[in-house]
Design a protein around this motif. Structure first.
Motif, mmCIF file in Angstrom:
data_model
loop_
_atom_site.group_PDB
_atom_site.id
_atom_site.type_symbol
_atom_site.label_atom_id
_atom_site.label_comp_id
_atom_site.label_asym_id
_atom_site.label_seq_id
_atom_site.Cartn_x
_atom_site.Cartn_y
_atom_site.Cartn_z
ATOM 1 N N VAL A 139 0.868 -1.174 0.000
ATOM 2 C CA VAL A 139 0.000 0.000 0.000
ATOM 3 C C VAL A 139 0.904 1.223 0.000
ATOM 4 C CG1 VAL A 139 -1.684 1.352 1.297
ATOM 5 C CG2 VAL A 139 -1.893 -1.145 1.213
ATOM 6 N N VAL A 140 0.688 2.102 -0.971
ATOM 7 C CA VAL A 140 1.500 3.310 -1.086
ATOM 8 C C VAL A 140 0.617 4.520 -0.833
ATOM 9 C CG1 VAL A 140 3.078 4.632 -2.534
ATOM 10 C CG2 VAL A 140 2.902 2.149 -2.834
ATOM 11 N N LEU A 141 0.969 5.302 0.170
ATOM 12 C CA LEU A 141 0.221 6.512 0.495
ATOM 13 C C LEU A 141 0.777 7.660 -0.324
ATOM 14 C CD1 LEU A 141 -0.081 6.137 4.382
ATOM 15 C CD2 LEU A 141 -1.574 5.247 2.581
ATOM 16 N N ALA A 142 0.056 8.000 -1.404
ATOM 17 C CA ALA A 142 0.468 9.056 -2.316
ATOM 18 C C ALA A 142 -0.662 10.056 -2.486
ATOM 19 C CB ALA A 142 0.863 8.458 -3.670
ATOM 20 N N ALA A 143 -1.373 10.293 -1.391
ATOM 21 C CA ALA A 143 -2.563 11.148 -1.430
ATOM 22 C C ALA A 143 -2.271 12.563 -0.961
ATOM 23 C CB ALA A 143 -3.671 10.536 -0.568
ATOM 24 N N GLY A 144 -1.028 13.011 -1.107
ATOM 25 C CA GLY A 144 -0.698 14.370 -0.721
ATOM 26 C C GLY A 144 -0.969 14.610 0.747
ATOM 27 N N VAL A 145 -1.581 15.761 1.046
ATOM 28 C CA VAL A 145 -1.863 16.094 2.437
ATOM 29 C C VAL A 145 -2.868 15.121 3.052
ATOM 30 C CG1 VAL A 145 -3.733 17.716 1.922
ATOM 31 C CG2 VAL A 145 -2.318 18.079 3.945
ATOM 32 N N GLY A 146 -3.673 14.465 2.207
ATOM 33 C CA GLY A 146 -4.635 13.483 2.707
ATOM 34 C C GLY A 146 -4.000 12.207 3.207
ATOM 35 N N SER A 147 -2.711 12.015 2.937
ATOM 36 C CA SER A 147 -2.029 10.804 3.405
ATOM 37 C C SER A 147 -1.957 10.743 4.922
ATOM 38 C CB SER A 147 -0.604 10.759 2.829
ATOM 39 O OG SER A 147 -0.624 10.759 1.419
ATOM 40 N N GLN A 148 -1.993 11.902 5.582
ATOM 41 C CA GLN A 148 -1.842 11.914 7.037
ATOM 42 C C GLN A 148 -2.982 11.174 7.731
ATOM 43 O OE1 GLN A 148 0.925 13.190 8.742
ATOM 44 N NE2 GLN A 148 -0.037 11.918 10.307
ATOM 45 N N LYS A 149 -4.209 11.316 7.240
ATOM 46 C CA LYS A 149 -5.338 10.625 7.866
ATOM 47 C C LYS A 149 -5.149 9.111 7.825
ATOM 48 C CE LYS A 149 -9.069 14.008 7.398
ATOM 49 N NZ LYS A 149 -10.435 14.264 6.861
ATOM 50 N N LEU A 150 -4.580 8.623 6.748
ATOM 51 C CA LEU A 150 -4.338 7.176 6.646
ATOM 52 C C LEU A 150 -3.225 6.753 7.590
ATOM 53 C CD1 LEU A 150 -5.920 5.325 4.665
ATOM 54 C CD2 LEU A 150 -6.033 7.729 4.055
ATOM 55 N N LEU A 151 -2.169 7.543 7.680
ATOM 56 C CA LEU A 151 -1.091 7.230 8.617
ATOM 57 C C LEU A 151 -1.602 7.191 10.054
ATOM 58 C CD1 LEU A 151 2.040 9.192 7.341
ATOM 59 C CD2 LEU A 151 1.863 6.721 7.704
ATOM 60 N N ARG A 189 -0.558 21.956 -0.995
ATOM 61 C CA ARG A 189 0.746 21.299 -1.144
ATOM 62 C C ARG A 189 1.018 20.460 0.099
ATOM 63 N NH1 ARG A 189 1.203 26.761 -1.980
ATOM 64 N NH2 ARG A 189 1.594 27.460 -4.123
ATOM 65 N N PRO A 190 1.483 19.219 -0.060
ATOM 66 C CA PRO A 190 1.783 18.386 1.110
ATOM 67 C C PRO A 190 3.166 18.735 1.665
ATOM 68 C CG PRO A 190 2.124 17.122 -0.892
ATOM 69 C CD PRO A 190 1.649 18.472 -1.332
ATOM 70 N N VAL A 191 3.201 19.252 2.877
ATOM 71 C CA VAL A 191 4.450 19.720 3.481
ATOM 72 C C VAL A 191 4.704 18.932 4.764
ATOM 73 C CG1 VAL A 191 5.738 21.725 4.287
ATOM 74 C CG2 VAL A 191 3.907 22.021 2.593
ATOM 75 N N SER A 192 5.829 18.251 4.842
ATOM 76 C CA SER A 192 6.167 17.555 6.081
ATOM 77 C C SER A 192 6.679 18.559 7.100
ATOM 78 C CB SER A 192 7.234 16.489 5.820
ATOM 79 O OG SER A 192 8.487 17.107 5.556
ATOM 80 N N LEU A 193 6.686 18.184 8.369
ATOM 81 C CA LEU A 193 7.088 19.108 9.417
ATOM 82 C C LEU A 193 8.566 19.470 9.385
ATOM 83 C CD1 LEU A 193 5.009 18.061 12.570
ATOM 84 C CD2 LEU A 193 4.608 19.948 10.978
ATOM 85 N N ASP A 194 9.359 18.762 8.588
ATOM 86 C CA ASP A 194 10.741 19.224 8.400
ATOM 87 C C ASP A 194 10.968 19.773 6.995
ATOM 88 O OD1 ASP A 194 11.019 16.952 6.825
ATOM 89 O OD2 ASP A 194 12.578 16.022 8.061
ATOM 90 N N GLY A 195 9.897 19.821 6.196
ATOM 91 C CA GLY A 195 9.959 20.476 4.903
ATOM 92 C C GLY A 195 10.471 19.635 3.753
ATOM 93 N N PHE A 196 10.731 18.333 3.970
ATOM 94 C CA PHE A 196 11.310 17.494 2.919
ATOM 95 C C PHE A 196 10.408 16.301 2.624
ATOM 96 C CE2 PHE A 196 14.987 19.946 4.193
ATOM 97 C CZ PHE A 196 15.607 20.196 2.976
ATOM 98 N N PRO A 197 10.598 15.675 1.430
ATOM 99 C CA PRO A 197 9.722 14.573 1.023
ATOM 100 C C PRO A 197 9.773 13.382 1.974
ATOM 101 C CG PRO A 197 10.999 15.382 -0.850
ATOM 102 C CD PRO A 197 11.567 16.039 0.370
ATOM 103 N N LEU A 198 8.686 12.619 1.973
ATOM 104 C CA LEU A 198 8.576 11.372 2.732
ATOM 105 C C LEU A 198 8.483 10.240 1.713
ATOM 106 C CD1 LEU A 198 5.905 12.540 5.330
ATOM 107 C CD2 LEU A 198 8.382 12.526 5.605
ATOM 108 N N LEU A 199 9.603 9.565 1.473
ATOM 109 C CA LEU A 199 9.702 8.597 0.390
ATOM 110 C C LEU A 199 10.280 7.294 0.914
ATOM 111 C CD1 LEU A 199 11.299 11.038 -2.222
ATOM 112 C CD2 LEU A 199 8.881 10.421 -2.042
ATOM 113 N N GLY A 200 9.482 6.240 0.895
ATOM 114 C CA GLY A 200 10.000 4.945 1.307
ATOM 115 C C GLY A 200 9.048 4.180 2.198
ATOM 116 N N GLU A 201 9.541 3.076 2.739
ATOM 117 C CA GLU A 201 8.728 2.180 3.545
ATOM 118 C C GLU A 201 8.675 2.650 4.990
ATOM 119 O OE1 GLU A 201 8.048 -2.639 3.528
ATOM 120 O OE2 GLU A 201 10.088 -1.857 3.372
ATOM 121 N N THR A 202 7.506 2.526 5.580
ATOM 122 C CA THR A 202 7.331 2.856 6.989
ATOM 123 C C THR A 202 7.780 1.677 7.849
ATOM 124 O OG1 THR A 202 5.090 1.976 7.178
ATOM 125 C CG2 THR A 202 5.315 4.227 6.331
#
Length: 489
Positions: free
Chosen positions: A222-234, A341-354
């Motif tokens: 499962v890949v969370l690629a829903a932009g800012v909406g990805s947070q609800k799934l996380l 725009r999906p912005v992480s709290l450190d300002g950089f992309p979130l790419l990879g496996e949790t």
């Protein structure tokens, strides 16, 4: 009772440009892939994007000053080289007509005008040149008066301009349509529902996702690629979300304007200023013979929004007519758009496996998601299917120490100067000593908020500047730093 309808090799949550691009590359690899998302794409970034394919035009003085900034620039540079092949392959999968509608601008003009603040714009133009020299990228300094279409008010006249021939622009709507058509033709499945929950087994292993109607879909990945909406799934899998920077919204307002009445035809290239005032500069992208896209504003908010603000729209349109072309004052407004725009709290992309095996993130790309989409789709597909960790993405794994590009003093100064730059773009009229007084007050405010949030970590300046307006951002940052302090502090 749970109803299971189908199992897939890969479930991609999010039908924006990143989700569709990943789904397409997966389908090309023969995977049974489903891309999930409501057809109208609520809160998406792509649908409101100017879709500049900007690499060097996005460079700031801070970009080259840190490992993380240089790593992100490297991703942007690699992505630039992917687009010609990406569009050619799209033509093969979706048809020539669909691909031809994608590219709408050739080249980019970066303007250095009198509205800019020296500490931002002078430094930004120098940084753009430095980065292009570093990569050996072609560019040309041109006289602004040779740009026939440009007609700003005299007090906003450009002092200098750069032509970057390798940075183009696309039509985000046409791109989404082409990607979706290509995905389906390649055997992928589109499911016009949002996911509301990540499903796990009793032992905590990944099962799939639950759709809004209660249907369960199974997936090996499962890949969370829903932009800012990805947070609800996380948030539905706390064990996976632990240690991952939360995703907040960089809300932007853009507009489509008619240009049929203008005395000169619309430009064929992107026209923009350097990044400033917490946004990607003022920019214009042609959208056909008589329409231009203009954007964009940027307000950091804890949660996404779907309505333009009076403040944002007025600011944007005022900047456009004063800094680019005065007779756009008489333009019809064909459409007003809002994106998150999906912005992480450190300002950089979130790419990879949790930390949950099989659950991946592909979000947090801020302003670069569309531009990097061909590259990220390719690299993430290799990572997921071949278990090959791309060296370019290693730094941006979702579970990590907070990334930073500046010291605390530099961060506070950046936030102050960009806040004041917003006032200059508003064309404010103040007694000459007032900006200096305001500068001191902003610095005091941002320093107090930074100290209150944490003493060992400093938020990105873009986020710090909006904490006074949205205190929940400060709370999120506190909680994030507390969560990672034991592991990365």
């Amino acid at each position: 009772m749970e109803t299971v309808t189908k199992s897939f090799d890969v479930l991609v949550v999010g039908n924006g440009v990143l989700g569709l691009s990943l789904g397409l590359t997966m389908a090309r690899r023969g995977q049974q892939v489903a891309v999930l998302g409501e057809a109208h794409r609520p809160y998406a970034a792509t649908t409101a994007a100017g879709a500049m394919l900007g690499c060097f035009g996005e460079v700031t003085a801070a970009t080259l000053a840190s490992e993380s900034g240089r790593a992100k620039l490297e991703l942007d540079f690699q992505a630039t080289g992917k687009w010609d092949t990406w569009i050619a392959d799209l033509a093969e999968d979706a048809g020539e007509e669909a691909a031809d509608a994608v590219r709408t601008a050739t080249g980019t003009i970066v303007l250095h005008n009198t509205i800019g603040v020296p500490e931002i714009d002078d430094a930004g133009m120098a940084a753009i040149r430095q980065a292009m020299d570093l990569y050996g990228a072609p560019y040309e300094q041109i006289a602004p008066e040779t740009l026939d279409w440009l007609d700003p008010q005299p007090t906003a006249r450009p002092l200098d301009a750069l032509h970057i021939p390798g940075e183009h622009g696309v039509n985000s709507g046409a791109l989404l349509a082409g990607l979706q058509q290509a995905l389906v033709r390649r055997g992928g499945t589109m499911i016009a529902q949002s996911a509301r929950k990540v499903l796990t087994t009793a032992s905590g292993a990944l099962r799939g996702v639950e759709l809004a109607d209660g249907t369960a879909l199974m997936g090996d990945h499962v890949v969370l690629a829903a932009g800012v909406g990805s947070q609800k799934l996380l948030d539905t899998v706390p064990q996976a979300a632990a240690g991952i920077p939360r995703i907040v919204s960089g809300l932007g307002v853009s507009a489509l304007l008619s240009t049929g009445h203008c005395a000169a035809p619309a430009p064929t290239s992107v026209v923009r200023t350097p990044n400033r005032a917490f946004a990607c500069g003022l920019h214009l992208v042609p959208r056909g013979a008589s329409t231009v896209y203009v954007g964009a504003t940027n307000t950091m908010r804890p949660h996404p929004g779907d309505l333009p603000t009076v403040r944002g729209l007025q600011f944007l349109l005022d900047c456009v007519v004063r800094q680019l072309r005065r007779d756009l004052w008489f333009s019809g407004i064909a459409k007003v758009q809002v994106g998150n725009r999906p912005v992480s709290l450190d300002g950089f992309p979130l790419l990879g496996e949790t930390q949950l095996e099989g659950l991946w993130t592909m979000t947090g790309t801020y302003r670069d998601g569309l531009h990097m989409s061909p590259l990220l789709a390719e690299k993430m597909t290799e990572w997921i299917l071949d278990r090959k960790v791309p060296a370019e993405l290693e730094l941006f794994r979702p579970v990590r120490a907070p990334l930073s590009v500046m010291s605390r003093e530099e961060t506070i100064r950046y936030a102050v100067v960009h806040r004041l730059a917003t006032g200059h773009e508003w064309d404010w009229s103040l007694p000459v000593e007032w900006p200096g007084v305001m500068e001191e007050l902003f610095e005091l405010s941002y320093r107090q908020h930074a100290d209150d949030i944490a003493t060992d970590f400093t938020p990105p300046p873009d986020l710090l500047a909006f904490v006074p307006a949205f205190p929940e951002l400060g709370t999120m940052l506190k909680e994030y730093y507390a969560a990672v302090r034991g592991s990365f502090g």
